[in-house]
Write an enzyme that holds these catalytic residues in place. Structure first.
Site, PDB file in Angstrom:
ATOM      1  N   LYS A 137       0.636   2.313   4.059  1.00  0.00           N
ATOM      2  CA  LYS A 137       0.381   2.419   2.585  1.00  0.00           C
ATOM      3  C   LYS A 137      -0.724   3.152   2.148  1.00  0.00           C
ATOM      4  O   LYS A 137      -0.641   4.127   1.384  1.00  0.00           O
ATOM      5  CB  LYS A 137       0.602   0.988   2.102  1.00  0.00           C
ATOM      6  CG  LYS A 137       0.692   1.097   0.549  1.00  0.00           C
ATOM      7  CD  LYS A 137       0.551  -0.474  -0.167  1.00  0.00           C
ATOM      8  CE  LYS A 137      -0.852  -0.727  -0.448  1.00  0.00           C
ATOM      9  NZ  LYS A 137      -1.197  -1.905  -1.215  1.00  0.00           N
ATOM     10  N   ASP A 155       3.914  -0.095  -2.605  1.00  0.00           N
ATOM     11  CA  ASP A 155       3.326  -1.358  -2.844  1.00  0.00           C
ATOM     12  C   ASP A 155       4.285  -2.532  -3.504  1.00  0.00           C
ATOM     13  O   ASP A 155       5.307  -2.349  -3.338  1.00  0.00           O
ATOM     14  CB  ASP A 155       2.168  -0.995  -3.822  1.00  0.00           C
ATOM     15  CG  ASP A 155       2.618  -0.674  -5.398  1.00  0.00           C
ATOM     16  OD1 ASP A 155       3.769  -0.502  -5.406  1.00  0.00           O
ATOM     17  OD2 ASP A 155       1.587  -0.435  -6.105  1.00  0.00           O
TER      18      ASP A 155
END
Length: 273
Positions: A137, A155
């Site tokens: 991420k 997210d």
């Protein structure tokens, strides 16, 4: 007025082709709704974005943005941060929470950048994920926004919305990333991530989505999970959609909302990330 036709149509079995067409239409609608979508962390270079993204875990981008000016004044380069006294670094990042663990990550990644990458943030995901505290991420955030390398950033907001929209049923972020990458052309990945996160923060909230104020409600299988009354829904809108400051102290020139206040300058309308 949004209608619940998305909810009704979800009762039928949707083909893969129909889902892809609906997903791409949602992306086009979001592009019109958020033409100014951008990363909501303040940064001036890849190192600052990398550090800010690591700090953003378990806190708001607003709190990170309020914390990093003093941090980067003290440690502007990886070499500077690598030589930091741990207790001093911890004190500077204390407002972001979990400051001891985050300080260890920042010291480790700064030392790795100094020792293994000549003090430069690498522009490849396989290199970025070798840095302490950096997963896919964080790597995709840095690649997409500091290097222009397309990537999907999964997210909590992104995962929640793509499951609500029935683009995927996956829970694991890497599996979500893989499935969403298969729906959209690579050129759309980075901006799609920003648009979806913007929508999740402003309208499609976790606990009470503002369904009655959502422009893409007719395309949403989850319409009705939140407030459908238009007037009540308007009161749930956040950030610039609700007339409140955003999360960045230094937003892009085309951002239509207000800059966030510095640390100690009051809250920016909402503390939800």
């Amino acid at each position: 007025m949004p209608s619940p036709q998305g909810k009704a149509s979800a009762k039928k079995t949707e083909s893969r082709l129909a889902m892809v067409r609906r997903a791409r239409r949602i992306n086009r609608e979001l592009a019109e709704l958020y033409p100014y979508a951008h990363p909501e962390l303040d940064f001036r270079n890849p190192f600052e974005l990398l550090v800010a993204t690591v700090l953003s875990a378990q806190t708001t981008d607003l709190r990170v943005n309020q914390t990093t000016p003093a941090l980067f004044a003290a440690y502007p380069t990886p070499e500077d941060m690598a030589a930091a006294v741990p207790e001093d670094l911890e004190e500077l990042i204390r407002p972001t929470g979990f400051f001891r663990a985050k300080a260890r990550s920042l010291l480790g990644l700064s030392q790795a950048l100094r020792d293994n990458f000549d003090g430069n943030v690498p522009g490849r995901i396989e290199d970025l994920v070798t840095l302490p505290g950096v997963g896919r991420k964080t790597a995709n955030v840095v690649l997409g926004n500091a290097f222009g390398v397309p990537g999907i950033t999964v997210d909590t907001h992104f995962g929640r919305l793509v499951r609500r929209w029935k683009w995927t049923e996956q829970e694991d972020p890497e599996k979500v990333e893989a499935e969403i990458c298969g729906i959209f052309p690579k050129s759309e990945w980075t901006m799609l991530s920003h648009r979806v996160v913007f929508h999740g923060r402003r309208i499609c909230h976790a606990r009470k989505p503002a369904c009655g104020a959502c422009p893409i409600a007719p395309l949403c299988p989850a319409y009705g999970e939140g407030e459908t009354d238009p007037e009540k829904a308007k009161k749930l809108l956040k950030y610039e959609k609700g007339g409140q400051p955003g999360q960045r102290l230094s937003p892009p020139p085309d951002y239509p909302g207000l800059p966030a206040p510095p640390l100690g300058g009051g809250q920016a309308g909402s503390t939800a990330s």
